[in-house]
Motif scaffolding. Structure first.
Motif, mmCIF file in Angstrom:
data_model
loop_
_atom_site.group_PDB
_atom_site.id
_atom_site.type_symbol
_atom_site.label_atom_id
_atom_site.label_comp_id
_atom_site.label_asym_id
_atom_site.label_seq_id
_atom_site.Cartn_x
_atom_site.Cartn_y
_atom_site.Cartn_z
ATOM 1 N N PHE A 12 -26.973 30.570 -18.387
ATOM 2 C CA PHE A 12 -27.025 32.008 -18.618
ATOM 3 C C PHE A 12 -28.280 32.382 -19.398
ATOM 4 C CE2 PHE A 12 -22.659 31.075 -17.711
ATOM 5 C CZ PHE A 12 -22.161 32.205 -17.071
ATOM 6 N N ALA A 13 -28.606 33.669 -19.345
ATOM 7 C CA ALA A 13 -29.830 34.159 -19.994
ATOM 8 C C ALA A 13 -29.809 33.936 -21.499
ATOM 9 C CB ALA A 13 -30.026 35.648 -19.675
ATOM 10 N N SER A 74 -19.444 40.046 -13.311
ATOM 11 C CA SER A 74 -19.863 39.681 -11.954
ATOM 12 C C SER A 74 -21.371 39.596 -11.792
ATOM 13 C CB SER A 74 -19.328 40.705 -10.950
ATOM 14 O OG SER A 74 -17.937 40.636 -10.860
ATOM 15 N N PHE A 75 -22.082 40.567 -12.380
ATOM 16 C CA PHE A 75 -23.512 40.663 -12.115
ATOM 17 C C PHE A 75 -24.362 40.014 -13.212
ATOM 18 C CE2 PHE A 75 -21.654 44.015 -9.521
ATOM 19 C CZ PHE A 75 -22.230 43.733 -8.294
ATOM 20 N N LEU A 95 -23.607 35.814 -11.053
ATOM 21 C CA LEU A 95 -22.500 34.906 -11.262
ATOM 22 C C LEU A 95 -21.492 34.981 -10.120
ATOM 23 C CD1 LEU A 95 -20.997 32.879 -13.008
ATOM 24 C CD2 LEU A 95 -19.956 34.803 -14.235
ATOM 25 N N GLN A 96 -21.223 36.181 -9.607
ATOM 26 C CA GLN A 96 -20.222 36.293 -8.550
ATOM 27 C C GLN A 96 -20.651 35.549 -7.291
ATOM 28 O OE1 GLN A 96 -19.447 40.387 -7.594
ATOM 29 N NE2 GLN A 96 -21.412 40.713 -6.565
ATOM 30 N N ARG A 97 -21.944 35.565 -6.983
ATOM 31 C CA ARG A 97 -22.408 34.834 -5.790
ATOM 32 C C ARG A 97 -22.333 33.327 -6.021
ATOM 33 N NH1 ARG A 97 -27.716 33.495 -3.418
ATOM 34 N NH2 ARG A 97 -27.328 33.080 -1.206
ATOM 35 N N ASP A 188 -14.318 40.405 -14.169
ATOM 36 C CA ASP A 188 -14.128 40.522 -12.725
ATOM 37 C C ASP A 188 -14.897 39.522 -11.873
ATOM 38 O OD1 ASP A 188 -16.641 41.495 -13.189
ATOM 39 O OD2 ASP A 188 -16.328 43.448 -12.241
ATOM 40 N N ALA A 189 -15.684 38.640 -12.461
ATOM 41 C CA ALA A 189 -16.527 37.755 -11.656
ATOM 42 C C ALA A 189 -15.725 36.869 -10.694
ATOM 43 C CB ALA A 189 -17.423 36.900 -12.554
#
Length: 227
Positions: A12-13, A74-75, A95-97, A188-189
């Motif tokens: 993650f960032a 999610s994003f 993250l969702q992808r 929601d991811a």
């Protein structure tokens, strides 16, 4: 390093890193959350019976990813690194992808009756594949499986009807699991990742059902000069 294990690493960032190791072995869980029980938001097309099966096999595969990543949006931008069979793939995405790719792998290995025809794809996992790549691999997997059935003297269907039926069933499975996860994850991811898989299954089903496959241009040499 075991080549049968798929290694997923999410970066993650903010510097946080999450690592998961996926194998064909059933997950060893300290506890089975209530949302993994078969009767909890059971998929409408589920052929399993709560009298004989206590927990959803696909849901059990999602327990550890949800524990580690269920609180993320999610994003959220992530760099996902996947190592399998000695090869590495690095992709910067949402993250969702990334979770969609991971969940597709977990579904194939889970023992869910509706994902069984695509289980061979899990052993030759292609992370974050495009629709065309997934369609190519799924069609090849199903047709090769039918060919091998015929070689064993078993009834075989040398068409893509099984794949069409599988994609239709997967739409229901992924939508059902998304509903299940909405009651389990704080963000929601994970559920959105499953919605994306359901959409992809619908797109693949449409491409096959209309015989206007996205892969047709790549196979033009098979009928060049004969139409």
């Amino acid at each position: 390093m075991n080549n049968d294990v798929v290694h997923y690493r999410f970066e993650f960032a903010d510097g946080r890193k999450v690592a998961l190791q996926i194998s064909a072995d059933e997950p060893q869980l300290a506890e089975r959350p209530a949302w993994t029980e078969l009767g909890f938001s059971q998929c409408r097309n589920c052929p399993l019976n709560t009298a004989t099966v206590s927990h959803c096999p696909y849901a059990l595969r999602l327990v550890e990813p949800l524990r580690l990543l269920g609180g993320d949006d999610s994003f959220a931008e992530v760099t996902v690194k996947v190592l399998h069979h000695g090869r590495g793939v690095v992709v910067k995405t949402t993250l969702q992808r990334a979770l969609g790719s991971l969940m597709g792998l977990l579904g194939g290995l889970s023992g869910c009756p509706h994902t069984a025809p695509l289980k061979p794809m899990a052993f030759f996992h292609l992370p974050l594949a495009s629709l065309e790549e997934t369609l190519f691999r799924a069609a090849g997997s199903v047709l090769l499986g039918q060919y091998l059935r015929a070689r064993k003297g078993l009834p075989a269907e040398h068409s893509l009807e099984l794949l069409i039926d599988t994609m239709h069933a997967l739409r229901e499975v992924n939508s059902g699991l998304a509903e299940r996860l909405r009651g389990a994850a704080s963000h929601d991811a994970p559920s959105n990742a499953l919605v994306l898989l359901a959409v992809q299954a619908a797109e693949m089903e449409y491409s096959l059902d209309t015989f206007d496959s996205a892969l047709a241009p790549f196979f033009a040499s098979y009928w060049a000069g004969e139409e």
